[in-house]
Design an enzyme around this catalytic site. Structure first.
Site, PDB file in Angstrom:
ATOM      1  N   GLU A 227       1.188  -1.394  -0.345  1.00 60.18           N
ATOM      2  CA  GLU A 227      -0.129   0.424  -0.181  1.00 60.18           C
ATOM      3  C   GLU A 227       1.284   1.002   0.225  1.00 60.18           C
ATOM      4  O   GLU A 227       1.281   1.201   1.166  1.00 60.18           O
ATOM      5  CB  GLU A 227      -1.187  -0.261   1.833  1.00 60.18           C
ATOM      6  CG  GLU A 227      -1.928  -1.422   1.090  1.00 60.18           C
ATOM      7  CD  GLU A 227      -2.766  -0.444   0.846  1.00 60.18           C
ATOM      8  OE1 GLU A 227      -3.456  -0.389  -0.350  1.00 60.18           O
ATOM      9  OE2 GLU A 227      -4.059  -1.943   0.734  1.00 60.18           O
ATOM     10  N   CYS A 261      -2.539   8.852   2.982  1.00 57.54           N
ATOM     11  CA  CYS A 261      -2.415   7.964   1.167  1.00 57.54           C
ATOM     12  C   CYS A 261      -3.617   8.303   0.416  1.00 57.54           C
ATOM     13  O   CYS A 261      -3.425   8.533  -0.998  1.00 57.54           O
ATOM     14  CB  CYS A 261      -2.259   6.640   1.406  1.00 57.54           C
ATOM     15  SG  CYS A 261      -2.956   5.609   2.440  1.00 57.54           S
TER      16      CYS A 261
HETATM   17  P1  NDP Z   1       8.531   5.573   4.400  1.00 60.32           P
HETATM   18  O1  NDP Z   1       8.171   4.536   3.490  1.00 60.32           O
HETATM   19  O2  NDP Z   1       9.884   5.977   4.711  1.00 60.32           O
HETATM   20  O3  NDP Z   1       8.242   4.380   5.896  1.00 60.32           O
HETATM   21  C1  NDP Z   1       7.606   3.579   6.135  1.00 60.32           C
HETATM   22  C2  NDP Z   1       7.654   1.647   6.505  1.00 60.32           C
HETATM   23  O4  NDP Z   1       8.402   1.606   6.010  1.00 60.32           O
HETATM   24  C3  NDP Z   1       8.449   2.637   8.613  1.00 60.32           C
HETATM   25  O5  NDP Z   1       8.661   1.090   9.029  1.00 60.32           O
HETATM   26  C4  NDP Z   1      10.190   2.636   7.497  1.00 60.32           C
HETATM   27  O6  NDP Z   1      11.307   1.983   8.745  1.00 60.32           O
HETATM   28  C5  NDP Z   1       9.643   1.348   6.688  1.00 60.32           C
HETATM   29  N1  NDP Z   1      11.063   1.450   5.418  1.00 60.32           N
HETATM   30  C6  NDP Z   1      11.643   2.661   5.400  1.00 60.32           C
HETATM   31  N2  NDP Z   1      12.485   2.629   3.966  1.00 60.32           N
HETATM   32  C7  NDP Z   1      12.441   1.029   4.182  1.00 60.32           C
HETATM   33  C8  NDP Z   1      13.275  -0.012   3.112  1.00 60.32           C
HETATM   34  N3  NDP Z   1      14.166   0.008   2.367  1.00 60.32           N
HETATM   35  N4  NDP Z   1      13.629  -1.208   3.636  1.00 60.32           N
HETATM   36  C9  NDP Z   1      12.022  -1.413   4.414  1.00 60.32           C
HETATM   37  N5  NDP Z   1      11.697  -1.098   4.892  1.00 60.32           N
HETATM   38  C10 NDP Z   1      11.793   0.103   4.497  1.00 60.32           C
HETATM   39  O7  NDP Z   1       7.388   5.994   4.328  1.00 60.32           O
HETATM   40  P2  NDP Z   1       8.735   8.049   5.165  1.00 60.32           P
HETATM   41  O8  NDP Z   1       7.720   7.497   6.695  1.00 60.32           O
HETATM   42  O9  NDP Z   1       9.738   7.720   5.307  1.00 60.32           O
HETATM   43  O10 NDP Z   1       7.806   8.821   4.756  1.00 60.32           O
HETATM   44  C11 NDP Z   1       7.432   9.682   3.089  1.00 60.32           C
HETATM   45  C12 NDP Z   1       6.578   9.047   2.732  1.00 60.32           C
HETATM   46  O11 NDP Z   1       5.981   7.723   1.940  1.00 60.32           O
HETATM   47  C13 NDP Z   1       5.766   9.517   2.565  1.00 60.32           C
HETATM   48  O12 NDP Z   1       5.971  11.261   1.704  1.00 60.32           O
HETATM   49  C14 NDP Z   1       4.726   9.198   1.516  1.00 60.32           C
HETATM   50  O13 NDP Z   1       5.032   9.243   0.247  1.00 60.32           O
HETATM   51  C15 NDP Z   1       4.876   7.894   1.772  1.00 60.32           C
HETATM   52  N6  NDP Z   1       3.969   7.356   2.504  1.00 60.32           N
HETATM   53  C16 NDP Z   1       2.338   6.636   2.260  1.00 60.32           C
HETATM   54  C17 NDP Z   1       1.587   6.503   3.432  1.00 60.32           C
HETATM   55  C18 NDP Z   1       0.897   5.665   3.059  1.00 60.32           C
HETATM   56  O14 NDP Z   1      -0.108   5.526   4.115  1.00 60.32           O
HETATM   57  N7  NDP Z   1       0.830   5.036   2.014  1.00 60.32           N
HETATM   58  C19 NDP Z   1       2.256   6.512   4.770  1.00 60.32           C
HETATM   59  C20 NDP Z   1       3.576   6.416   5.116  1.00 60.32           C
HETATM   60  C21 NDP Z   1       4.223   7.465   3.982  1.00 60.32           C
HETATM   61  P3  NDP Z   1      11.668   3.746   9.453  1.00 60.32           P
HETATM   62  O15 NDP Z   1      11.248   4.684  10.283  1.00 60.32           O
HETATM   63  O16 NDP Z   1      12.960   2.686  10.513  1.00 60.32           O
HETATM   64  O17 NDP Z   1      12.668   4.480   8.298  1.00 60.32           O
END
Ligand code: NDP
Length: 453
Positions: A227, A261
């Site tokens: 998602e 999102c």
């Molecule tokens: P991220 O995608 O970075 O974080 C979401 C989850 O993924 C966190 O648990 C994070 O861990 C983990 N994660 C990040 N990078 C990796 C990786 N390479 N491998 C495995 N797990 C990973 O979202 P952000 O919080 O940085 O937000 C950035 C952007 O993401 C937003 O601007 C938005 O566009 C999108 N987003 C979308 C959401 C949705 O509901 N669809 C929700 C949140 C964000 P950790 O926190 O430890 O980095």
């Protein structure tokens, strides 16, 4: 060490000791052991634990909501509503999982044939901070009810929420290992996906995180659900109830301080009502009160982090440099905390980055359309395809929008919202797979063909 920072003040709330590699190893062993027993339990048994989790969520909702507000800045009222919705999804799957997964008879040459839905094993959830409870419970309720067990790697800024969720399942009577929170950085995720004991993974978050998780999963032939982001269109045609459309548009864009999102992000308005829509939207958005998300009289809290605030400020600045008009807002709020003014951008030129990027903050992008066909073309001119909302009382237009818009959902004269009873998910760069409803519980089961003679 994961650190929780209150985005309304910038103060550190807590530093949380992370789990070590040995802890991860133990969690995987326990998850496998727990799965071997949990999969044998009856639906009724699992439902009683899920219903108890719902009761605990309701009992603890004020305390849980305060934790979320402190860690990621959402308004307290919205946090309370989020916890209540988690109780709903627990009860929904407690009631419906057995029917969703009952043996499904099929006609064939055999005496008897059917599909039996069997659990897969330990499933990893990599979750974001924006709905720190809901994102997890909408994974956990169907996954656990199907007989799988869950491991959670939550976003690093909401570790207190993550640990509170584990406590709820333990207090509800789930055996050790059925639901485990791992306080770990994202660099540990690939190793867990690689492990034989782990059988599937789901991620909600950004595209790059989704790509990393999906490629690790596909390297080991493990199913995944993604998602990802969205830039949902919200189309308003002349026959729409304009007042209701504007009111919903502002709510849909600004909910969760603009960090959802499925928030409506691109408002595509027919030329005949464009000026009226924009004027009404501007007066509502510019009147929003920014401040402490714990207070009831506040409409807009902070962004979740300094980085998130700086990113949105940069996107707005770049859009204006590329030719967009800032109708209202557009500035960082000076002082402590990571606040950004609720903003409207219009007249966004062809080729501008705002036409393709997701704005994960309180910024509405408004476009003018000359016809329904033009509105569809603008709506589909996006890498994303999560939700869509269309406002028209013309049934031909409704049918055309439902047929033509490239998205995982189309809501007609209503705001896009997730609901345990309806499948949820996207297409294109918004990801794949579905959560919630029957589709959600089918994501992580083995649809086993049984043929008997
Ligand atoms: P991220 O995608 O970075 O974080 C979401 C989850 O993924 C966190 O648990 C994070 O861990 C983990 N994660 C990040 N990078 C990796 C990786 N390479 N491998 C495995 N797990 C990973 O979202 P952000 O919080 O940085 O937000 C950035 C952007 O993401 C937003 O601007 C938005 O566009 C999108 N987003 C979308 C959401 C949705 O509901 N669809 C929700 C949140 C964000 P950790 O926190 O430890 O980095």
């Amino acid at each position: 060490m994961p650190t929780s920072i209150n985005p309304a003040t910038g103060e550190t709330i807590k530093e949380i000791a992370g789990h070590s590699d040995e802890d991860i190893e133990r969690a995987l062993t326990n998850a496998k052991l727990a799965f071997d027993e949990w999969k044998k339990t009856s639906f009724a048994h699992r439902a009683s634990i899920m219903n108890k989790a719902a009761d605990l969520l309701e009992e603890r909702k004020n305390e849980l909501a305060r934790t979320a507000t402190r860690e990621m800045g959402k308004r307290l009222q919205e946090a309370v509503a989020e916890v209540e919705k988690c109780a709903w999804v627990c009860r929904y799957y407690a009631e419906n999982a057995e029917a969703f997964l009952s043996d499904d008879p099929r006609d064939s040459d055999a005496k008897k044939a059917f599909v039996a839905y069997r659990p897969l094993g330990p499933v990893l959830a990599v979750m974001p901070w924006n709905f720190p409870y809901w994102q997890v419970f909408r994974f956990a309720a169907p996954t656990l009810m199907a007989g799988n067990v869950g491991l959670l790697k939550h976003a690093s800024n909401v570790s207190m929420c993550a640990l509170a969720i584990e406590e709820i399942f333990l207090d509800a009577g789930a055996p050790q290992g059925v639901f485990k929170t791992l306080v770990i950085g994202s660099s540990k995720v690939e190793h867990i996906i690689d492990d034989d004991r782990l059988r599937a993974v789901t991620l909600t978050g950004s595209g790059p995180a989704g790509a990393a998780v999906a490629s690790a999963a596909s390297n080991r032939f493990k199913p995944s659900v993604l998602e990802l982001g969205g830039s949902d269109p919200f189309i308003v045609m002349p026959s729409a109830d304009l007042e209701k459309a504007v009111e919903t548009a502002v709510k849909a864009r600004m909910i969760n301080n603009g960090q959802s999102c499925i928030a409506a992000k691109r408002f595509i308005v027919h030329v005949d009502i464009y000026d009226d829509f924009l004027d009404a939207m501007k007066s509502k958005v510019s009147a929003m009160k920014i401040g402490d998300p714990m207070r009831e009289d506040v409409d807009m809290g902070p962004l979740s982090s300094k980085q998130a605030r700086d990113d949105i400020a940069q996107q707005v600045k770049k859009s204006v440099e590329e030719g967009a008009t800032c109708v209202t807002g557009g500035k960082v709020v000076e002082g402590d905390g990571f606040f950004f003014e609720p903003t409207i951008l219009a007249n966004i030129p062809e080729g501008a980055s705002a036409r393709t990027e997701e704005f994960f903050g309180p910024v509405a992008l408004v476009f003018k359309a000359v016809s329904a066909e033009d509105a569809i073309a603008i709506a589909n001119d996006s890498p994303f395809g999560l939700g869509s909302s269309v406002w028209t009382r013309d049934s031909d237009e409704q049918e055309m929008f439902i047929r033509e818009i490239e998205a995982g959902s189309t809501f007609v004269n209503a705001m896009v919202a997730s609901d345990p009873r309806l499948p949820f998910g996207g297409i294109k760069d918004s990801g794949y797979g579905r959560e919630l409803s029957r589709e959600g519980i089918l994501a992580f089961v083995n649809a086993k063909t049984v043929s008997m003679n």
